[in-house]
Design an enzyme around this catalytic site. Structure first.
Site, short mmCIF file in Angstrom:
data_model
loop_
_atom_site.label_atom_id
_atom_site.label_comp_id
_atom_site.label_asym_id
_atom_site.label_seq_id
_atom_site.Cartn_x
_atom_site.Cartn_y
_atom_site.Cartn_z
N ASN A 68 0.82 -1.21 0.00
CA ASN A 68 0.00 0.00 0.00
C ASN A 68 0.86 1.27 0.00
OD1 ASN A 68 -2.67 1.20 0.21
ND2 ASN A 68 -2.11 1.79 2.29
N GLY A 69 1.95 1.22 -0.76
CA GLY A 69 2.87 2.35 -0.74
C GLY A 69 2.76 3.31 -1.91
N LYS A 117 -4.97 0.74 -12.84
CA LYS A 117 -3.75 1.50 -13.12
C LYS A 117 -4.03 2.78 -13.89
CE LYS A 117 -1.11 -1.79 -11.45
NZ LYS A 117 -0.42 -1.61 -10.15
N GLN A 167 7.46 0.64 4.90
CA GLN A 167 8.61 0.02 4.26
C GLN A 167 9.78 1.01 4.32
OE1 GLN A 167 6.95 0.47 -0.21
NE2 GLN A 167 9.02 -0.34 -0.12
N GLY A 179 10.36 -0.16 -3.87
CA GLY A 179 9.65 -1.24 -4.54
C GLY A 179 9.16 -2.31 -3.58
N LYS A 231 -3.00 6.11 -3.21
CA LYS A 231 -3.90 5.62 -4.26
C LYS A 231 -5.05 4.81 -3.66
CE LYS A 231 -3.84 2.99 -8.58
NZ LYS A 231 -3.00 2.18 -9.49
N ASP A 278 -4.20 -2.19 -5.13
CA ASP A 278 -5.06 -1.76 -6.24
C ASP A 278 -5.53 -2.92 -7.12
OD1 ASP A 278 -2.75 -2.38 -7.62
OD2 ASP A 278 -2.60 -0.46 -8.67
#
Length: 501
Positions: free
Chosen positions: A114-115, A389, A190, A219, A127, A250
């Site tokens: 969820n970054g 996306k 992260q 990443g 997002k 997403d």
């Protein structure tokens, strides 16, 4: 993955062609200089967070040193040694066992990556905070899914959210409303790594509190290091959790599947990757291969230029990675305690706002497959891969093609075909702030096959689209599709000039 991204393959890919001799003295001096820069960065950190920051900088230092070594000894994949995976390496979903009881769920945890900011859709915050269906956000739907799982089977599957420094605050704000619900939610950040200058390969920031533009989340491959450094891996194991289902926040099709979980247990697989059949929309997606007698994730940037067309073709590479991963937590603990994983390095070039070239050193979670025993792929139905996306994807999700049931998307039974329509919206619909005002109401597309829209186009209420519909507004023109309009196999241009297709 964008073709602009370059991927430096790790040394464990044997039998490569040597491209360039190493310059160890030069590399050693640069690595030593970077270590000095990072040590100075650590000293500038707030004492309250300095220890955590130091751990991150040590991890980055190792990644950076490996990048320099691989950059000087760049090697190329031997294309002739690549094999398509066999039937035991990628198993059809239809071969998985049926499950009647919920016992395995008691050992499961769910993690959502969820970054992301969703900048390609013009989203400034997290997002996952975007409303995607019936006024609910990605996070709303994820929580509904896990909560329903717990309630229906009387289990306690926790939800873990891996955020970044870009999304942490937004995520905490949203999940506050779930405090009283039947779900345990844990969030952790992260790593935060420094960008490096493209010209010097040295870290951009000079102070730990320097502007966000000098830092990046490295990443989803950072998942494994972050699970260890934050203590979340040990916490899950202490709670009796043995399996982790990982997916992108997403991807609205990534729901817990008990058949996959049971197969993981029955087959003693330490790592499973969900793959699905490739379409024209997926030609750049990473794929599973057999290389040097083991399973590997092959990304497009790793492919020699004269074989890119082969990689994109579905003749040899029929599947691609959905980034839905199932991980044995005890195996992960063993691997990380034994020295961790050297994942393939993705050198992602970026430009700062003032036009300076920088590089982000990233890794992909799926590349870990080669480090686990009995790791393999599961060829799942396309319904398990529903990412958002772009605004074209969003139009599809918001339409009557899908309905919501306990947070999951189900295809409308009235749809005659199992596949979804192809939707291509032009630049006028690229950003969410442009997309939303152009629809008084999302059109009825249950019988749509293909939609292409370019230019300044607006849709009224109660519009129905069927078959193939193309709407083209030329430069300086505006087209308004009126309320209640039905377009079937039509090309619309100019002042609502319609041509039958």
């Amino acid at each position: 993955m964008s073709q602009q991204v370059s991927l430096i393959s790790v040394a464990s890919f044997r039998r490569f062609r040597r491209r360039k001799a190493a310059r160890p003295n030069e590399r050693s001096a640069l690595a030593k200089s970077t270590q000095g820069d990072l040590s100075r960065l650590v000293r500038t950190a707030d004492p309250a967070v300095r220890k955590k920051f130091d751990v991150e900088m040590q991890s980055f230092s190792k990644l950076h040193a490996r990048y320099l070594a691989e950059k000087e000894n760049r090697e190329e994949l031997v294309w002739e040694h690549i094999k398509s995976p066999n039937d035991k390496q990628v198993i059809p979903y239809s071969h998985l066992p049926q499950v009647t009881g919920p016992e395995a769920l008691s050992k499961l945890a769910v993690l959502k990556v969820n970054g992301g900011l969703g900048t390609s859709m013009g989203i400034s915050g997290a997002k996952s905070a975007l409303e995607v269906k019936d006024g609910m956000t990605f996070l709303d739907l994820i929580v509904q899914q896990v909560e329903h799982l717990n309630t229906a089977h009387k289990v306690d599957v926790p939800l873990i959210l891996m955020t970044s420094f870009n999304t942490y605050d937004d995520t905490l704000r949203i999940i506050k409303k779930y405090v009283s619900q039947r779900i345990s939610i844990t969030t952790f950040n992260q790593s935060r790594y420094p960008r490096i200058w493209k010209e010097t390969l040295q870290p951009c920031p000079k102070h730990a509190s320097d502007d966000k533009k000098h830092w990046y989340p490295p990443g989803h491959g950072d998942l494994y290091e972050s699970l260890v450094h934050t203590g979340v891996l040990d916490y899950l194991l202490a709670e009796g959790k043995e399996y982790l289902f990982v997916s992108n926040s997403d991807n609205l099709g990534a729901v817990v599947d008990q058949r996959i979980l049971q197969h993981m247990i029955d087959s003693d697989a330490e790592f499973l990757m969900e793959v699905t059949d490739k379409t024209k929309a997926d030609v750049k997606g990473g794929t599973l291969i057999e290389y040097d007698s083991s399973m590997r994730l092959l990304e497009i940037a790793q492919v020699p230029p004269d074989h890119v067309d082969d990689f994109k073709s579905a003749r040899k590479f029929k599947i691609f990675n959905t980034n839905n991963l199932w991980i044995n937590l005890k195996a992960l603990k063993r691997i990380m305690d034994g020295g961790g994983m050297d994942l393939d390095i993705i050198a992602n070039p970026k430009m700062t706002d003032n036009g300076q070239a920088v590089i982000q050193l990233e890794t992909a979670a799926g590349a870990a497959i080669k480090h686990f025993n009995n790791a393999h792929g599961i060829n799942v139905p396309r319904s398990r891969f529903l990412p958002v996306k772009s605004c074209s994807d969003l139009l599809l999700i918001r339409s009557d093609i899908y309905s919501l049931q306990n947070g999951r998307l189900d295809m409308n039974e009235s749809r005659m075909f199992g596949s979804v329509p192809v939707i291509k919206l032009g630049d006028h619909f690229k950003k969410i702030t442009d997309f939303q005002p152009r629809f008084k109401k999302i059109p009825d597309i249950i019988d749509l096959d293909h939609l292409t829209v370019t230019g300044d186009v607006h849709f009224g209420r109660g519009v129905t689209l069927r078959g193939t519909v193309i709407v083209v507004a030329n430069e300086g023109q505006r087209i308004d599709i009126p309320d209640g309009c039905v377009l079937e196999n039509r090309l619309v241009s100019g002042n609502l000039n319609m041509t039958e297709l």
